[in-house]
Motif scaffolding. Structure first.
Motif, mmCIF file in Angstrom:
data_model
loop_
_atom_site.group_PDB
_atom_site.id
_atom_site.type_symbol
_atom_site.label_atom_id
_atom_site.label_comp_id
_atom_site.label_asym_id
_atom_site.label_seq_id
_atom_site.Cartn_x
_atom_site.Cartn_y
_atom_site.Cartn_z
ATOM 1 N N ASP A 80 3.026 -4.216 -6.784
ATOM 2 C CA ASP A 80 2.353 -5.291 -6.039
ATOM 3 C C ASP A 80 1.902 -4.796 -4.676
ATOM 4 O O ASP A 80 0.878 -5.208 -4.146
ATOM 5 N N PHE A 81 2.713 -3.929 -4.161
ATOM 6 C CA PHE A 81 2.434 -3.406 -2.846
ATOM 7 C C PHE A 81 1.201 -2.521 -2.878
ATOM 8 O O PHE A 81 0.355 -2.571 -1.987
ATOM 9 N N ASN A 82 1.098 -1.722 -3.910
ATOM 10 C CA ASN A 82 -0.077 -0.873 -4.073
ATOM 11 C C ASN A 82 -1.351 -1.706 -4.126
ATOM 12 O O ASN A 82 -2.374 -1.333 -3.547
ATOM 13 N N ALA A 83 -1.273 -2.853 -4.817
ATOM 14 C CA ALA A 83 -2.442 -3.722 -4.911
ATOM 15 C C ALA A 83 -2.844 -4.218 -3.523
ATOM 16 O O ALA A 83 -4.023 -4.297 -3.189
ATOM 17 N N MET A 84 -1.848 -4.531 -2.718
ATOM 18 C CA MET A 84 -2.114 -4.994 -1.351
ATOM 19 C C MET A 84 -2.724 -3.879 -0.504
ATOM 20 O O MET A 84 -3.669 -4.102 0.245
ATOM 21 N N ILE A 85 -2.175 -2.676 -0.656
ATOM 22 C CA ILE A 85 -2.653 -1.549 0.154
ATOM 23 C C ILE A 85 -4.133 -1.293 -0.084
ATOM 24 O O ILE A 85 -4.896 -0.989 0.838
#
Ligand SMILES: *[C@@H]1O[C@H](CO)[C@@H](O)[C@H](O)[C@H]1NC(C)=O
Ligand SMILES: *[C@@H]1O[C@H](CO)[C@@H](O)[C@H](O)[C@H]1NC(C)=O
Ligand SMILES: *[C@@H]1O[C@H](CO)[C@@H](O)[C@H](O)[C@H]1NC(C)=O
Length: 454
Positions: free
Chosen positions: A243-248
């Motif tokens: 999920d964090f990668n998507a945000m980044i």
């Protein structure tokens, strides 16, 4: 050796130790082979460290606003809160209220914190490539979804990490002169210290509010020379998450993963991580808003309700130790009206001497003579290309937004643009970057050699 001795008769103990060791050395050198004889304490190192201890004692007396240091021997001391301090923090695990005194090994502390000044604390591709278990084992621990699994499929693990993985260290030891580390009570200080904080070369803002369960952000704002909107770098303190990668991918800022975590301890002690990060790139580290303000005896003021895992007295004592070791400078409303005078904090020269003495002593106690070079702790060696080369983080998975990011300004910054002190250090270190193998281990380093610029 003298470690483990109880307090009392401090001065006498130290002088007895000194006399004893002189005699021991004399006997030893005439009768025994030096490498097989009993461990000999070095009087010179003990003298230097004892001097450092008295300076520390005085520093705590001047700056601790009630805290006092009590020397046990040349390495150990106890920090005590004044009698009557209300210890309202109940530790469920040990079924006690927070103690009012804390014992520290100053020699270990000097070795640990001085080491951070030479360390790379951001995870890089060269680090994973250099560690024998780098991809298979270590990388797996930094990816939330894999849990305890290993990276049986490196391609898969690379997909998780590519976005935040620079080829080489994006930051360098000695890169900035003065940095501010602002803790989570920093907002309270905004009006009072705002301008002072902004006057630093870099500001590290510790964001303890979890973005998700595992990942915690730390932001670096660099005042100079980049434009405001682009000058923010994010550092994830524990693990990367899908999920964090998507945000980044939706933001333009550089995002990296903090390398030096102690894996089993998770996100605890995040303030310390910010200080470690700061030390790995700044000469002077000023801290603001860390709920360790000196002088308070009523600790419940800081938190509305006692939360588990908070140890304000312990934290306060440790931060005071760090200040008097010359690691950080504490700024607090309690001190705002006081003259900014750091003359009682040990000088660079004094710290260097104490560091050397602590290192020599440790080596002697372990029966290892000589070998004090700067690479003495390198357990694993790796090689990497010249400074400023290699793919930038995320280059294999570049969204349109990230194409306009400025992160490659760090990663491909020409060597010549680095601050002079950083360039000198790089040359003195023969182009070697030092990384921790495990966050809390002093002795095991991963060392990656880059060719020096000709
Ligand atoms: C210490 O704190 C507790 C909890 O806040 C309070 O009940 C108690 O009266 C305090 N004692 C003193 C001596 O201030
Ligand atoms: C490894 O993972 C990649 C990406 O998910 C996948 O395309 C590839 O088939 C996997 N390789 C093996 C041997 O499982
Ligand atoms: C740190 O780097 C300096 C060079 O800038 C070097 O002289 C010193 O030995 C290093 N110390 C450690 C603990 O690596």
């Amino acid at each position: 050796m003298t470690r483990g001795r109880k307090a009392g008769g401090v001065v006498r103990l130290v002088s007895v130790a000194v006399v004893l060791s002189i005699i021991l050395v004399a006997i030893q050198s005439s009768f025994f082979h030096p490498t097989t004889g009993p461990v000999n304490l070095s009087t010179e190192e003990i003298r230097i460290l004892s001097h450092f201890q008295s300076n520390l004692e005085q520093c705590v007396a001047n700056r601790g606003l009630g805290l006092t240091a009590h020397i046990i021997d040349h390495c150990n001391l106890i920090l005590k809160f004044p009698q009557g301090t209300n210890s309202t923090w109940y530790n469920e695990q040990f079924k006690i209220f927070e103690p009012l005194e804390y014992k520290y090994d100053v020699c270990e502390a000097i070795l640990l914190w001085e080491q951070y000044r030479n360390m790379t604390t951001v995870l890089t591709r060269e680090y994973l490539d250099s560690r024998p278990d780098g991809w298979f084992d270590y990388a797996a621990k930094r990816i939330a979804q894999l849990g305890a699994d290993k990276c049986y499929n490196q391609t898969l693990c690379e997909e998780h990490l590519n976005l935040i993985l620079p080829a080489k260290p994006p930051f360098h030891p000695r890169q900035f002169r003065r940095c501010a580390v602002v803790g989570n009570s920093g907002d309270l200080l905004k009006t009072q210290f705002g301008e002072e904080i902004d006057n630093h070369d870099a500001v590290i803002r510790d964001n303890e509010a979890p973005v998700n369960e595992e990942a915690i952000l730390m932001k670096i704002f660099v005042a100079f020379p980049f434009l405001l909107a682009d000058n923010e770098v994010l550092i994830i303190k524990s693990v990367i998450h899908r999920d964090f990668n998507a945000m980044i991918k939706k933001i333009r800022n550089p995002v990296y993963l903090f390398q030096g975590i102690v894996l089993r301890r998770g996100a605890k002690g995040t303030g310390m991580k910010s200080i470690e990060l700061a030390l790995s790139m700044c000469d002077i580290v000023d801290i603001y808003g860390f709920t360790v303000d000196p002088g308070y005896t009523e600790w419940t003021r800081y938190f509305s309700t006692p939360r588990k895992g908070h140890n304000p007295l312990q934290g306060r004592a440790y931060y005071q130790l760090l200040e008097c070791l010359g690691v950080i400078r504490i700024h607090s409303p309690m001190r705002a009206k006081r003259k900014q005078d750091w003359s009682d904090v040990p000088s660079r020269e004094m710290i260097n001497n104490a560091h050397r003495a602590a290192l020599l002593l440790k080596k002697k106690q372990a029966g290892q003579e000589g070998g004090l070079g700067q690479f003495v702790n390198c357990k694993v060696w790796g090689k990497s290309g010249p400074y400023g080369t290699g793919p930038v983080s995320g280059s294999t998975d570049m969204t349109d937004t990230r194409k306009y990011s400025n992160y490659n300004r760090w990663e491909v910054m020409p060597f010549e643009s680095l601050r002079e002190e950083a360039r000198k250090h790089y040359i003195q270190m023969e182009g070697v970057s030092l990384y921790k193998m495990d966050g809390n281990k002093l002795d095991d380093l991963v060392c990656v050699k880059h060719p020096l610029k000709s």
